[in-house]
Write a protein that holds these residues in place. Sequence first.
Motif, PDB file in Angstrom:
ATOM      1  N   ASN A 149      65.806  62.182  22.879  1.00  0.00           N
ATOM      2  CA  ASN A 149      66.860  62.842  23.576  1.00  0.00           C
ATOM      3  C   ASN A 149      67.229  64.069  24.280  1.00  0.00           C
ATOM      4  O   ASN A 149      67.758  64.654  25.165  1.00  0.00           O
ATOM      5  CB  ASN A 149      68.179  62.443  22.610  1.00  0.00           C
ATOM      6  CG  ASN A 149      67.776  61.260  22.254  1.00  0.00           C
ATOM      7  OD1 ASN A 149      67.942  60.533  20.756  1.00  0.00           O
ATOM      8  ND2 ASN A 149      67.992  59.813  23.313  1.00  0.00           N
ATOM      9  N   THR A 150      65.980  64.919  23.274  1.00  0.00           N
ATOM     10  CA  THR A 150      66.930  66.631  24.578  1.00  0.00           C
ATOM     11  C   THR A 150      65.292  66.998  24.290  1.00  0.00           C
ATOM     12  O   THR A 150      65.674  68.140  25.153  1.00  0.00           O
ATOM     13  CB  THR A 150      67.684  67.564  22.892  1.00  0.00           C
ATOM     14  OG1 THR A 150      66.112  67.840  21.796  1.00  0.00           O
ATOM     15  CG2 THR A 150      68.227  66.870  22.360  1.00  0.00           C
ATOM     16  N   ASN A 151      64.855  66.332  24.356  1.00  0.00           N
ATOM     17  CA  ASN A 151      63.382  66.812  24.700  1.00  0.00           C
ATOM     18  C   ASN A 151      62.480  68.221  23.785  1.00  0.00           C
ATOM     19  O   ASN A 151      61.390  69.210  24.843  1.00  0.00           O
ATOM     20  CB  ASN A 151      63.018  67.752  26.668  1.00  0.00           C
ATOM     21  CG  ASN A 151      61.658  67.530  26.936  1.00  0.00           C
ATOM     22  OD1 ASN A 151      61.021  66.869  26.204  1.00  0.00           O
ATOM     23  ND2 ASN A 151      61.528  68.034  27.676  1.00  0.00           N
ATOM     24  N   GLY A 178      70.247  57.101  26.308  1.00  0.00           N
ATOM     25  CA  GLY A 178      69.651  58.057  26.121  1.00  0.00           C
ATOM     26  C   GLY A 178      68.529  59.311  26.507  1.00  0.00           C
ATOM     27  O   GLY A 178      68.992  60.626  26.037  1.00  0.00           O
ATOM     28  N   ASN A 218      66.193  61.741  27.389  1.00  0.00           N
ATOM     29  CA  ASN A 218      65.326  62.594  28.275  1.00  0.00           C
ATOM     30  C   ASN A 218      65.297  62.574  29.888  1.00  0.00           C
ATOM     31  O   ASN A 218      64.274  61.754  29.321  1.00  0.00           O
ATOM     32  CB  ASN A 218      64.756  64.218  27.373  1.00  0.00           C
ATOM     33  CG  ASN A 218      64.740  65.060  28.574  1.00  0.00           C
ATOM     34  OD1 ASN A 218      64.235  65.516  29.491  1.00  0.00           O
ATOM     35  ND2 ASN A 218      66.286  66.086  28.191  1.00  0.00           N
ATOM     36  N   GLY A 219      65.734  62.895  30.476  1.00  0.00           N
ATOM     37  CA  GLY A 219      65.413  62.532  31.719  1.00  0.00           C
ATOM     38  C   GLY A 219      63.964  62.918  31.893  1.00  0.00           C
ATOM     39  O   GLY A 219      63.302  62.308  32.947  1.00  0.00           O
ATOM     40  N   THR A 270      66.873  62.488  36.370  1.00  0.00           N
ATOM     41  CA  THR A 270      67.259  63.476  36.493  1.00  0.00           C
ATOM     42  C   THR A 270      68.485  63.710  35.084  1.00  0.00           C
ATOM     43  O   THR A 270      68.464  65.644  35.007  1.00  0.00           O
ATOM     44  CB  THR A 270      67.817  63.574  37.286  1.00  0.00           C
ATOM     45  OG1 THR A 270      69.334  62.108  38.068  1.00  0.00           O
ATOM     46  CG2 THR A 270      66.541  63.750  38.571  1.00  0.00           C
ATOM     47  N   GLY A 271      68.328  63.026  34.665  1.00  0.00           N
ATOM     48  CA  GLY A 271      69.008  63.499  33.259  1.00  0.00           C
ATOM     49  C   GLY A 271      69.269  62.437  32.140  1.00  0.00           C
ATOM     50  O   GLY A 271      67.637  61.474  32.508  1.00  0.00           O
ATOM     51  N   PRO A 272      69.993  62.119  31.111  1.00  0.00           N
ATOM     52  CA  PRO A 272      69.335  61.150  30.344  1.00  0.00           C
ATOM     53  C   PRO A 272      69.545  60.073  30.515  1.00  0.00           C
ATOM     54  O   PRO A 272      70.633  59.068  31.331  1.00  0.00           O
ATOM     55  CB  PRO A 272      71.270  61.207  29.539  1.00  0.00           C
ATOM     56  CG  PRO A 272      71.123  62.711  29.819  1.00  0.00           C
ATOM     57  CD  PRO A 272      70.740  63.371  31.124  1.00  0.00           C
ATOM     58  N   THR A 273      68.995  59.274  30.403  1.00  0.00           N
ATOM     59  CA  THR A 273      68.673  57.923  30.999  1.00  0.00           C
ATOM     60  C   THR A 273      68.836  56.026  30.203  1.00  0.00           C
ATOM     61  O   THR A 273      67.740  56.296  29.434  1.00  0.00           O
ATOM     62  CB  THR A 273      66.734  57.341  31.878  1.00  0.00           C
ATOM     63  OG1 THR A 273      67.415  58.631  32.632  1.00  0.00           O
ATOM     64  CG2 THR A 273      66.735  56.752  32.645  1.00  0.00           C
TER      65      THR A 273
END
Length: 460
Positions: free
Chosen positions: A139-141, A320, A322-323, A329-332
């Motif tokens: 989620n955050t990488n 959610g 991470n892209g 490009t954003g949370p997916t």
Amino acid sequence: MKNHLNENRFKLKPLALGIALVSVFGVAQAKSFTEASTLLETVGDPNESSFMKNLGLKVGGWANAGITYNAASPDSNFNGPVTFGDRSAEFQLNQLNIFAQRAVAAEGDAWDFGGRVDAMFGTDAIFTQAYGVPAYDVNTNLPLNRSHWDLDMLGGADNRFYDIALPQAYAEIYAPIGNGLNIKAGHFYTPIGYETVPAPDNFFYTHAYTMQYGEPFTHTGVMGNYTVDKNWAVMGGATTGSATGGWDGGWDKQLGNWGGLAGVTWTSNDKDTSANISGTYGDTSEHSGQAWGMYSMVLKHNITAKTHLVLQHDHGYANGINGALANGTGPTDTEWYGINSHLTYDVKDNLTAGVRAEWFRDQNGFRVCSPGRVTAATNVIDNAGTAGSYAANFLSTCAPASYYAVTAGVNWKPMKWLNIRPNVRYDWVDGKVAAGGQYRPFGNAKQDQFLFSTDFAVSF
């Protein structure tokens, strides 16, 4: 004289110990190679001794090894996203698995206690380890500390593609409640889906994308099975130790993240048809309440006494993401789904022919990566995405795509304990990379590949 007598006594101790062990275990009479069901039986199966039977213990295992020829002759020797038999033109000892088990009763009015432990060495170990806490939070990488249950037990670089996995270590209880409740607690193979990790339980050497990328392999937690009646059975449990929604969790990380698994199976009166639906659901990790779940539907039917059909549909999702990990490009919110089928025909008692066909869609390029082994081994210590067991310094690649595969082969058992499985497989992909070009995940940047494999499994 005194020293001489002591020396004789010392020499007789190993002989006395051997006689004592034989008298205790009392192994069964050896069978011929053609009569034996396992190699242990050819030397006198210790499982048939009164000692083992009285305790309800059993030891055994299998060895599985094979070789694959890739028509594309990839420079990396990787067969793209195909896992398990993932190396081209290299002999692989995939699984050397040993186990010790005390199986519990399946029915009755008395409580029963048992359990099982499996240890696996081979090139399949990395796909079987408790890698459910990835190197980077999905989620955050951000970097995560991976589980230490059975990752990299042999120390990495010196062993190349070989490692050890401990895929099962659980206690088991039979509780005489109603028709009988079976409970497992510990680390165990998933009950979800059709194909499974142990080589002897599968028809083909390679696996469907559905199994490779769409389902968990193991869980850590508690699971119960209950037979309602002759037609219906239910399963349910709780999982932990994972930062991927309860998949492939271990014992020492993410223990605050609990999820669930459940399923129901219907079987016809004549046992020729069965249908199962099962799945998982939970928060992704201790750090994220985003949902991660999947379900699998498996229909089995004996068309005739010799012709057997399996149809499977899976659907999974993880929110959610991470892209950077989901080609966005954003949370997916990501998802994956597909259909596969197995059709087998018993030509003779020891010869079966079969074909498998599959379509698998990785909608967001989050699940299927090539090579799969590199993704599984990624360690946060090496930000390049490689692990100690690889000399090659390259990343795996992922992209939204549909994967198609057709596999045909035979199972030939010249002995009851030996299964030889030659097969041919064709894979192709339909997907675009971010820049608009065609996605080419197979060897030497190809959109498709032919694999010709032969492997054998020996039960002991």
